[in-house]
Enzyme design. Structure first.
Site, mmCIF file in Angstrom:
data_model
loop_
_atom_site.group_PDB
_atom_site.id
_atom_site.type_symbol
_atom_site.label_atom_id
_atom_site.label_comp_id
_atom_site.label_asym_id
_atom_site.label_seq_id
_atom_site.Cartn_x
_atom_site.Cartn_y
_atom_site.Cartn_z
ATOM 1 N N ASP A 106 -15.774 1.635 6.252
ATOM 2 C CA ASP A 106 -14.838 2.578 5.638
ATOM 3 C C ASP A 106 -15.442 3.184 4.380
ATOM 4 O OD1 ASP A 106 -12.172 3.810 5.212
ATOM 5 O OD2 ASP A 106 -12.150 2.486 3.478
ATOM 6 N N HIS B 28 0.841 -1.196 0.000
ATOM 7 C CA HIS B 28 0.000 0.000 0.000
ATOM 8 C C HIS B 28 0.877 1.248 0.000
ATOM 9 C CE1 HIS B 28 -3.605 2.404 0.640
ATOM 10 N NE2 HIS B 28 -2.837 3.180 1.387
ATOM 11 N N LYS C 37 -9.020 -2.210 5.217
ATOM 12 C CA LYS C 37 -9.114 -2.816 3.884
ATOM 13 C C LYS C 37 -8.113 -3.957 3.734
ATOM 14 C CE LYS C 37 -9.046 1.239 1.628
ATOM 15 N NZ LYS C 37 -9.662 2.377 2.311
ATOM 16 N N ARG D 196 -15.381 11.884 5.056
ATOM 17 C CA ARG D 196 -14.112 12.416 5.565
ATOM 18 C C ARG D 196 -13.561 13.468 4.598
ATOM 19 N NH1 ARG D 196 -10.447 7.701 5.668
ATOM 20 N NH2 ARG D 196 -8.879 9.304 6.031
ATOM 21 N N SER E 130 -8.668 3.176 8.198
ATOM 22 C CA SER E 130 -9.172 3.016 6.836
ATOM 23 C C SER E 130 -8.273 2.086 6.031
ATOM 24 C CB SER E 130 -9.268 4.381 6.163
ATOM 25 O OG SER E 130 -9.620 4.261 4.806
#
Length: 455
Positions: free
Chosen positions: A178, A99, A204, A185, A200
């Site tokens: 989320d 990520h 995931k 947000r 968040s």
């Protein structure tokens, strides 16, 4: 629009309203929230029992007052509750994920994923679209004709077994909490809250179910969190959170004080990815990818030393295995690999406009946000989720920090057949600072975090 109106759930009810207002008051007064408090708040919002403005108040209070480790873990669990989960055990062997917190010219996943897969470790990655100044992996990949990114779980497992990798678009069903709060947000100025970001992202990843995860947390003016201290806080929070959920996790703090590499824009970046996978050295991109690939191999095999991991990565690049792996994966997901074998077939702008230096000297700064927004203005990116893209548009950064330029020579190229080209050109011209002394280029990787104990 209220959550109830979008989901078909009942109108907000008095009991749920009282619960969320009580939670807001207690967090505002510095009192901790229990896991039950947090789970109920998220569930009430997902199911339409509280209104957007009430959840916005809760998010804003959390962003101001913060969450401790236990509260952040509870929020992560709440985000995942009630959603689908992938069963990556069906693929066999160790499966990793990667990520990035995103940035301008960040095409690293498109190099790292096939590179790690070529080294024998399976990678399954869910990616998103770009919004604002930062690009998105899905947008880049949609430059390839026929490539399918919205895959059902069974298709993900088949692709990963066949190609050793899968890159797919994010599924809203994996972390419904989320998904429900993400746009809120963005609309309420709570995007940069460290616990909200951490919950968040890790939520995931927990739903995806990979065995290990490598995090690329960016810092600098083009990053989600520009301040290095707060970016470090985010990396450490996500490391602790991921480890607590059983993920083997590693992280880096990487530089986003200038665009990554030379290409900014979808097909332009894909061409640069292909160049790196064919062995070309691209500043900022090649060294970052080598570091991330090494950490991913070590996440899969903690006994693997850095030198051995680096050697495996270098062989996969030099031998063409990583490039071949990308082509195999594209074919497995319905894309036409011939387009990657002949990059000239990728979308391209007919008009290329140079942006030149008005003085001689050394490039001392390249503002990544200005470059990213220039790309947005020629439709290489978007300011709203449904805005159309021109996959051939974008920017090529000709000079990077530390490069010499003479007056009249190009600093950048604007690739554009439409959009607000004059505004984009002005942004590009203002993105570059040229001075009389040569600066030291910023490090690509500011810090590699030691893996948590036991990994």
């Amino acid at each position: 629009m209220p959550a109830a109106a979008t989901t078909g759930a009942p109108e907000p009810d008095g009991g749920a309203s009282a619960r969320i207002l009580d939670a807001v008051a207690r967090k505002r007064d510095g009192l901790p929230l229990s896991a039950a408090d947090i789970h109920t708040t998220v569930s009430d919002y997902v199911n339409g029992r509280v209104a957007d403005y009430q959840m916005a108040a809760w998010l804003a209070t959390v962003a101001c007052a913060g969450l401790d480790a236990d509260e952040t873990r509870a929020l992560t669990t709440s985000y995942v509750a009630g959603g689908e989960r992938l069963d990556l055990e069906r693929i066999g062997g160790t499966v990793l994920d990667k990520h990035s917190t995103g940035g301008v010219g960040d095409k690293l996943s498109l190099v790292v994923v096939p590179l790690v897969a070529a080294c024998g470790v399976t990678v399954v990655k869910m990616s998103g679209r770009g919004l604002g100044h930062a690009g998105g992996t899905v947008d880049k990949l949609e430059s390839v004709p026929g490539l399918r990114l919205d895959l059902a779980p069974d298709a993900i497992y088949r692709t990963a077994r066949r190609a050793g990798m899968a890159i797919v678009s994010q599924s809203a069903s994996l972390a419904p909490g989320d998904e429900a709060t993400y746009a809120l947000r963005d609309a309420t100025g709570t995007v940069e809250s460290v616990p909200l970001i951490a919950a968040s992202i890790i939520g995931k990843k927990v739903a995806v179910g990979a065995h290990g995860l490598v995090l690329d947390v960016k810092t600098g003016s083009g990053a989600l969190i520009p301040d290095r201290g707060r970016a470090t806080e985010l990396a450490e929070a996500m490391l602790g959170l991921a480890t607590g959920f059983g993920l083997s996790c590693r992280a880096v703090l990487s530089d986003m004080s200038q665009p990554l590499g030379h290409a900014v824009g979808n097909a332009l970046e894909l061409r640069e990815v292909l160049a790196v996978l064919r062995g070309e050295w691209v500043p900022g991109v090649s060294e970052a990818c080598a570091t991330l690939a090494r950490l991913m191999l070590q996440s899969a095999d903690p006994a693997l030393c850095g030198r051995a991991a680096d050697a495996r990565v270098a062989r996969a690049l030099a031998g063409g295995d990583a490039y071949d792996r990308l082509l195999t994966w594209v074919a497995a997901q319905g894309g036409d690999p011939r387009v990657l074998e002949r990059p000239a077939l990728l979308p391209a702008a007919r008009k290329v406009t140079p942006v030149t230096a008005d003085r001689s000297g050394w490039v001392t700064a390249v503002d990544p946000r200005a470059v990213g927004m220039a790309a947005v203005h020629v439709r290489a990116g978007r300011l709203s989720h449904h805005a159309p893209l021109d996959h051939g548009a974008g920017v090529r950064v000709v000079r990077r920090v530390g490069d010499r330029v003479e007056a009249g020579e190009p600093l950048a190229e604007l690739h554009a057949d439409g959009g607000a080209t004059e505004r984009a050109a002005r942004l590009l011209a203002g993105a570059f600072t040229v001075g009389g002394e040569r600066p030291a280029p910023p490090p690509v990787i500011h810090r590699v975090f030691a893996p948590p104990q036991g990994q």
